[in-house]
Design an enzyme around this catalytic site. Structure first.
Site, PDB file in Angstrom:
ATOM      1  N   THR A  11       0.822  -1.223   0.000  1.00  0.00           N
ATOM      2  CA  THR A  11       0.000   0.000   0.000  1.00  0.00           C
ATOM      3  C   THR A  11       0.850   1.264   0.000  1.00  0.00           C
ATOM      4  OG1 THR A  11      -0.151  -0.140   2.407  1.00  0.00           O
ATOM      5  CG2 THR A  11      -2.013  -1.016   1.143  1.00  0.00           C
ATOM      6  N   GLY A  13       5.286   2.984  -0.051  1.00  0.00           N
ATOM      7  CA  GLY A  13       6.738   2.828   0.069  1.00  0.00           C
ATOM      8  C   GLY A  13       7.371   1.775  -0.818  1.00  0.00           C
ATOM      9  N   TYR A 151      13.528  -2.461  17.293  1.00  0.00           N
ATOM     10  CA  TYR A 151      13.499  -2.516  15.814  1.00  0.00           C
ATOM     11  C   TYR A 151      14.748  -3.246  15.308  1.00  0.00           C
ATOM     12  CZ  TYR A 151      13.360  -1.251  10.893  1.00  0.00           C
ATOM     13  OH  TYR A 151      13.346  -1.307   9.511  1.00  0.00           O
ATOM     14  N   PRO A 181      18.308  -2.239   3.348  1.00  0.00           N
ATOM     15  CA  PRO A 181      18.552  -0.835   2.994  1.00  0.00           C
ATOM     16  C   PRO A 181      18.926   0.021   4.200  1.00  0.00           C
ATOM     17  CG  PRO A 181      16.335  -1.591   2.305  1.00  0.00           C
ATOM     18  CD  PRO A 181      16.877  -2.564   3.303  1.00  0.00           C
ATOM     19  N   THR A 186      10.019   6.920   2.718  1.00  0.00           N
ATOM     20  CA  THR A 186       8.696   6.304   2.512  1.00  0.00           C
ATOM     21  C   THR A 186       7.812   6.802   3.663  1.00  0.00           C
ATOM     22  OG1 THR A 186       9.306   4.445   3.914  1.00  0.00           O
ATOM     23  CG2 THR A 186       9.776   4.197   1.562  1.00  0.00           C
ATOM     24  N   GLU A 187       6.790   6.026   4.012  1.00  0.00           N
ATOM     25  CA  GLU A 187       6.011   6.387   5.202  1.00  0.00           C
ATOM     26  C   GLU A 187       6.683   5.876   6.485  1.00  0.00           C
ATOM     27  OE1 GLU A 187       1.915   5.154   4.811  1.00  0.00           O
ATOM     28  OE2 GLU A 187       1.694   6.151   2.882  1.00  0.00           O
TER      29      GLU A 187
HETATM   30  P1  NDP Z   1       6.021   2.071   4.685  1.00  0.00           P
HETATM   31  O1  NDP Z   1       5.489   2.461   6.032  1.00  0.00           O
HETATM   32  O2  NDP Z   1       5.939   3.067   3.585  1.00  0.00           O
HETATM   33  O3  NDP Z   1       5.327   0.725   4.213  1.00  0.00           O
HETATM   34  C1  NDP Z   1       5.108  -0.341   5.089  1.00  0.00           C
HETATM   35  C2  NDP Z   1       4.142  -1.307   4.454  1.00  0.00           C
HETATM   36  O4  NDP Z   1       3.942  -2.411   5.361  1.00  0.00           O
HETATM   37  C3  NDP Z   1       2.780  -0.689   4.207  1.00  0.00           C
HETATM   38  O5  NDP Z   1       2.295  -1.111   2.960  1.00  0.00           O
HETATM   39  C4  NDP Z   1       1.920  -1.257   5.323  1.00  0.00           C
HETATM   40  O6  NDP Z   1       0.575  -1.404   4.860  1.00  0.00           O
HETATM   41  C5  NDP Z   1       2.560  -2.641   5.537  1.00  0.00           C
HETATM   42  N1  NDP Z   1       2.273  -3.155   6.873  1.00  0.00           N
HETATM   43  C6  NDP Z   1       2.718  -2.669   8.056  1.00  0.00           C
HETATM   44  N2  NDP Z   1       2.209  -3.378   9.064  1.00  0.00           N
HETATM   45  C7  NDP Z   1       1.426  -4.346   8.516  1.00  0.00           C
HETATM   46  C8  NDP Z   1       0.625  -5.387   9.038  1.00  0.00           C
HETATM   47  N3  NDP Z   1       0.525  -5.599  10.354  1.00  0.00           N
HETATM   48  N4  NDP Z   1      -0.048  -6.196   8.172  1.00  0.00           N
HETATM   49  C9  NDP Z   1       0.037  -5.982   6.843  1.00  0.00           C
HETATM   50  N5  NDP Z   1       0.789  -5.023   6.286  1.00  0.00           N
HETATM   51  C10 NDP Z   1       1.470  -4.209   7.116  1.00  0.00           C
HETATM   52  O7  NDP Z   1       7.533   1.655   4.957  1.00  0.00           O
HETATM   53  P2  NDP Z   1       8.672   1.080   3.981  1.00  0.00           P
HETATM   54  O8  NDP Z   1       8.157   0.889   2.626  1.00  0.00           O
HETATM   55  O9  NDP Z   1       9.859   1.918   4.187  1.00  0.00           O
HETATM   56  O10 NDP Z   1       8.941  -0.321   4.687  1.00  0.00           O
HETATM   57  C11 NDP Z   1       8.890  -1.568   4.023  1.00  0.00           C
HETATM   58  C12 NDP Z   1       9.888  -2.514   4.673  1.00  0.00           C
HETATM   59  O11 NDP Z   1      11.203  -2.016   4.455  1.00  0.00           O
HETATM   60  C13 NDP Z   1       9.742  -2.680   6.175  1.00  0.00           C
HETATM   61  O12 NDP Z   1       9.929  -4.023   6.491  1.00  0.00           O
HETATM   62  C14 NDP Z   1      10.862  -1.814   6.737  1.00  0.00           C
HETATM   63  O13 NDP Z   1      11.281  -2.259   7.991  1.00  0.00           O
HETATM   64  C15 NDP Z   1      11.916  -2.031   5.680  1.00  0.00           C
HETATM   65  N6  NDP Z   1      12.957  -1.010   5.624  1.00  0.00           N
HETATM   66  C16 NDP Z   1      12.642   0.312   5.430  1.00  0.00           C
HETATM   67  C17 NDP Z   1      13.668   1.264   5.383  1.00  0.00           C
HETATM   68  C18 NDP Z   1      13.406   2.720   5.254  1.00  0.00           C
HETATM   69  O14 NDP Z   1      14.331   3.525   5.525  1.00  0.00           O
HETATM   70  N7  NDP Z   1      12.227   3.148   4.811  1.00  0.00           N
HETATM   71  C19 NDP Z   1      15.075   0.847   5.470  1.00  0.00           C
HETATM   72  C20 NDP Z   1      15.279  -0.543   5.723  1.00  0.00           C
HETATM   73  C21 NDP Z   1      14.259  -1.426   5.751  1.00  0.00           C
HETATM   74  P3  NDP Z   1      -0.743  -1.079   5.724  1.00  0.00           P
HETATM   75  O15 NDP Z   1      -0.402   0.036   6.656  1.00  0.00           O
HETATM   76  O16 NDP Z   1      -1.745  -0.726   4.670  1.00  0.00           O
HETATM   77  O17 NDP Z   1      -1.047  -2.361   6.404  1.00  0.00           O
HETATM   78  C1  8X3 Z   2      15.223   1.459   8.365  1.00  0.00           C
HETATM   79  C2  8X3 Z   2      16.564   2.127   8.370  1.00  0.00           C
HETATM   80  O1  8X3 Z   2      18.358   3.114   9.887  1.00  0.00           O
HETATM   81  O2  8X3 Z   2      16.039   3.771  10.310  1.00  0.00           O
HETATM   82  O3  8X3 Z   2      15.327   0.107   8.612  1.00  0.00           O
HETATM   83  O4  8X3 Z   2      16.824   1.586  10.889  1.00  0.00           O
HETATM   84  S1  8X3 Z   2      16.955   2.645   9.954  1.00  0.00           S
END
Ligand code: NDP
Ligand code: 8X3
Length: 250
Positions: A11, A13, A151, A181, A186-187
């Site tokens: 949904t 990111g 986390y 990453p 993102t959000e």
């Molecule tokens: P966003 O918050 O933009 O997206 C997170 C997504 O996860 C949303 O689509 C959300 O959908 C879904 N989600 C969260 N909780 C649930 C749940 N309980 N059930 C189903 N879906 C869920 O964040 P990112 O795109 O940045 O994050 C994606 C992944 O990348 C994560 O695992 C994050 O830890 C990882 N990551 C992100 C980094 C960053 O800097 N952004 C760096 C490193 C890793 P909805 O709310 O509609 O359920």
């Molecule tokens: C997301 C990157 O550095 O905020 O996993 O943990 S950090």
């Protein structure tokens, strides 16, 4: 019928960007998330190119995961690619001040959710002797940073589970790639800071962060490698980031 990719957390990111990219690559897409409206919007966009099956469920619920993914229509059952992306950080406080509710959300989503989804999807891949699993780890799973406590622990668990999966899938030609990453805008930070947009925006000030599309490019790259090649573990950061705490900011 094209190859089928299942992306959790599509949904917003990274997940949404991966879905768009795999649609361009010709995949049929199962996309998931809890926010029905956002998922419908993503599905509408994707359906210009791909067959799309949007499924609204919470990865924290083993019942919902089994109900949705264990009863797929016949023409959606043979999943080729699983992207375990759904995840979050909640809070950034010292352990002694942390919120137990935030801890449980992270542990239940990032570790248990990934396990529940994988438990349902992996048997099919193994039976077909074909598949590729991507786990969204993080730099937080390779290092520990101040106030990142729970986390970081959840992403260290993803790191360990990715290695376990790779060993256990090895005899079945199922590839496992962990993508770790650094900062991706993102959000993520809006969720981490419980909707505080100012705090979230500050995280990405003074440097160019990664975009979801950068991670999507990596997924596409891995999927286009020859059958005998697998990138097991990818650490990817903005050029202006050296580790979880060191940035070159303007
Ligand atoms: P966003 O918050 O933009 O997206 C997170 C997504 O996860 C949303 O689509 C959300 O959908 C879904 N989600 C969260 N909780 C649930 C749940 N309980 N059930 C189903 N879906 C869920 O964040 P990112 O795109 O940045 O994050 C994606 C992944 O990348 C994560 O695992 C994050 O830890 C990882 N990551 C992100 C980094 C960053 O800097 N952004 C760096 C490193 C890793 P909805 O709310 O509609 O359920
Ligand atoms: C997301 C990157 O550095 O905020 O996993 O943990 S950090």
């Amino acid at each position: 019928m094209g190859k089928i990719a299942l992306i959790t957390g599509a949904t917003s990111g990274i997940g949404r960007a991966i879905a768009l990219r795999l649609s361009e690559e010709g995949y049929d897409l199962i996309v998931t998330g809890r926010r029905a409206e956002k998922l419908e919007q993503a599905a509408r966009e994707l359906s210009a190119r791909s067959r799309v099956l949007p499924l609204v469920f919470d990865v924290r619920s083993p019942e919902q995961v089994r109900e949705c993914l264990g009863n797929l229509p016949e023409d959606w059952k043979d999943i080729d690619v699983l992207v375990n992306n759904a995840g979050l950080a909640a809070g950034l406080e010292p352990l002694q001040e942390g919120s137990i509710e935030d801890w449980e959300r992270m542990i239940d989503t990032n570790i248990k959710g990934l396990l529940y989804v994988s438990r349902v999807v992996l048997p099919g891949m193994i039976a077909r002797r074909r598949g590729h699993v991507f786990n969204l780890g993080s730099i937080a799973g390779k290092e520990t940073y101040l106030n990142g406590n729970v986390y970081c622990a959840t992403k260290h668990a993803v790191d360990s589970l990715s290695r376990s999966m790779r060993m256990e899938c090895l005899p079945y030609q199922v590839k496992v790639t962990q993508i770790c990453p650094g900062a991706v805008e993102t959000e993520f930070s809006i969720v981490r800071f419980h909707g505080d947009l100012e705090k979230a925006g500050n995280v990405y000030k003074g440097f160019t962060p990664l975009k979801g599309e950068d991670i999507a490019d990596l997924v596409a790259y891995c999927l286009n490698l020859p059958a005998h090649v697998c990138l097991n573990d990818i650490v990817v950061m903005p050029a202006a980031q050296a580790n979880s705490g060191l940035f070159c900011k303007e």
